[in-house]
Enzyme design. Structure first.
Site, mmCIF file in Angstrom:
data_model
loop_
_atom_site.group_PDB
_atom_site.id
_atom_site.type_symbol
_atom_site.label_atom_id
_atom_site.label_comp_id
_atom_site.label_asym_id
_atom_site.label_seq_id
_atom_site.Cartn_x
_atom_site.Cartn_y
_atom_site.Cartn_z
ATOM 1 N N HIS A 79 -56.061 126.571 -55.994
ATOM 2 C CA HIS A 79 -57.379 127.086 -56.379
ATOM 3 C C HIS A 79 -57.552 128.525 -55.902
ATOM 4 O O HIS A 79 -58.376 128.810 -55.027
ATOM 5 C CB HIS A 79 -58.477 126.181 -55.830
ATOM 6 C CG HIS A 79 -58.570 124.885 -56.582
ATOM 7 N ND1 HIS A 79 -59.101 123.740 -56.055
ATOM 8 C CD2 HIS A 79 -58.189 124.568 -57.847
ATOM 9 C CE1 HIS A 79 -59.046 122.768 -56.956
ATOM 10 N NE2 HIS A 79 -58.483 123.250 -58.045
ATOM 11 N N GLU A 134 -56.716 116.647 -56.612
ATOM 12 C CA GLU A 134 -56.040 115.865 -55.567
ATOM 13 C C GLU A 134 -56.643 114.470 -55.460
ATOM 14 O O GLU A 134 -55.912 113.473 -55.340
ATOM 15 C CB GLU A 134 -56.144 116.588 -54.212
ATOM 16 C CG GLU A 134 -55.412 115.816 -53.121
ATOM 17 C CD GLU A 134 -55.755 116.290 -51.724
ATOM 18 O OE1 GLU A 134 -55.809 117.522 -51.495
ATOM 19 O OE2 GLU A 134 -55.981 115.429 -50.857
HETATM 20 S S1 SF4 Z 1 -52.758 119.338 -48.326
HETATM 21 FE FE1 SF4 Z 1 -51.079 120.796 -48.414
HETATM 22 S S2 SF4 Z 1 -51.659 122.246 -50.032
HETATM 23 FE FE2 SF4 Z 1 -53.510 121.118 -49.466
HETATM 24 S S3 SF4 Z 1 -54.487 122.441 -47.908
HETATM 25 FE FE3 SF4 Z 1 -53.201 120.936 -46.820
HETATM 26 S S4 SF4 Z 1 -51.202 121.921 -46.473
HETATM 27 FE FE4 SF4 Z 1 -52.341 123.075 -48.054
#
Ligand code: SF4
Length: 404
Positions: free
Chosen positions: A83, A178
């Site tokens: 994003h 996600e």
């Molecule tokens: S889950 Fe992975 S991509 Fe998402 S903020 Fe955390 S380290 Fe970054």
């Protein structure tokens, strides 16, 4: 941690020097005090942790390498890779196309794809349904999969909970890529439901206790429960996982609240709570924890205002803004162009969900003290540009802001 080959345009010599020094001085990441950039009339306090995380660097490295290694082939991103508007724009300029927008609206039909095409799975991961559609078109999804290992960890945690016959409660934004991906993986293993916030957790608790008639569940959680979900049976044993970028305090409060609901409703104690509530720790990722802890550390410094830099649809950045807003005037900007002048700033209002203009955001007295941080998908180069733009409003500013 592994080093990634991220395009130099996203790096900042100033910030790399600061981060390297802070890392060397504080290997265990215990010191959450900010770094002071003292320009004289303006003092900028930089958070201890901010900017690109492991998953974002990994995704950027894979995406740019894929473009370089595959001239002439069509390359699709399932949706925004991360994003951040600058990174997505750079990829579009290199000929990459988006299959969907961030809300899941189809931009290019799956039927138009063929086995010569490449589809890059973003850092958020994707749903099993989309993976199946790509496989049906003859596109292998493993090679160009940039799903962050910390997101996969949530899927693994969900699988463990499912194996012990718990229903999975996912605390996340229902439309976020996600959360949609985690929901898809969880729902393939066991009954699953998404709660967006504490308000929805309270509503869910009323279906757990029977305070609300079960029939209302389907409209209350429309689009947020797995097929065949039966609130009368599927809310008797639950475990909670989170979107990795949620606000830590809210995540903890929701988990504690649902646990207490089970304790009260089934007359349990800490000793036998596992009969009804899976012993979960939150599934926030390290970057979310580091950046939010650093923000809390940063907010100990008295200041006139805070600026947070990042994509407006970035969940982790929005939570940093939320923390700031509790303490002082805060401005959420995507890049230095939003600093229109010494007196005007264009910034994102996360409640109204639009950019607004504020006048006289910089106080007249000197030195002006500004707290500064950025989200996990924001290039350091953008943060450096923001610093330079602010300093440009002060002709008497010193050129060397670091006392080392
Ligand atoms: S889950 Fe992975 S991509 Fe998402 S903020 Fe955390 S380290 Fe970054």
């Amino acid at each position: 941690m592994k080093q990634f080959n991220v395009p130099i345009i996203y790096r900042s010599p100033l910030i790399t020097a600061i981060k390297t020094r802070r890392r060397q001085e504080d290997k265990l990441k215990k010191d959450l005090s900010p770094t002071l950039l003292d320009f004289g009339p303006v003092q900028i306090y930089l958070a201890r942790h901010f900017g690109f995380c492991y998953g974002v660097e990994n995704a950027i490295e894979i995406a740019f390498r894929t473009v370089e290694e595959n001239p002439g082939r069509r390359i699709f991103l399932l949706s925004e890779m991360i994003h951040n508007p600058q990174v997505n724009e750079d990829l579009l300029n290199r000929g990459v196309q988006f299959l969907q927008d961030t809300s899941g609206k189809q931009l290019v039909a799956f039927e138009e794809l063929n086995s010569d095409d490449i589809a890059i799975i973003p850092a958020f991961g994707t749903t099993l349904e989309i993976e199946a559609k790509l496989n049906d078109r003859g596109i292998a999804t493993e090679k160009y999969n940039t799903t962050c290992p910390f997101v996969e960890k949530v899927w693994n945690r969900s699988e463990q909970i499912a194996k012990s016959n718990y229903t999975i409660v996912i605390h996340g934004k229902p439309r976020h890529e996600e959360t949609r991906a985690t929901f898809s993986h969880a729902a393939s293993k066991t009954a699953s439901v998404i709660v967006n916030d504490m308000n929805e957790a309270i509503i869910l608790s009323e279906y757990i206790t029977g305070k609300r008639p079960a029939a209302g569940f389907y409209s209350a959680f429309k689009g947020q429960y797995s097929e065949g979900f039966d609130p009368a049976t599927h809310l008797q044993r639950i475990g909670v996982v989170n979107q990795t970028t949620q606000l830590a305090s809210e995540t903890q409060a929701i988990s504690d609240f649902l646990k207490q609901t089970m304790i009260d409703h089934y007359n349990l104690s800490e000793e036998n709570i596992e009969e009804r509530f899976a012993d979960t720790r939150d599934t926030l990722c390290y970057a979310t924890n580091d950046n939010q802890s650093a923000m809390i550390g940063l907010l100990q410094t008295p200041a006139d205002l805070a600026i947070v830099v990042g994509g407006y649809n970035s969940s982790n950045t929005t939570h940093l803004v939320e923390l700031c807003e509790e303490k002082l005037p805060s401005f959420f900007i995507s890049d230095e162009d939003k600093l229109l002048s010494y007196t005007e700033i264009l910034h994102y209002d996360r409640i109204a969900k639009k950019e607004i203009k504020t006048h006289y955001y910089l106080p007249h007295r000197q030195p002006v003290k500004i707290l500064l941080s950025s989200g996990a998908s924001c290039p350091d180069a953008v943060v450096e540009n923001v610093i330079r733009k602010i300093v440009s409003f002060y002709p008497d500013a010193k050129t060397n802001p670091l006392n080392y």
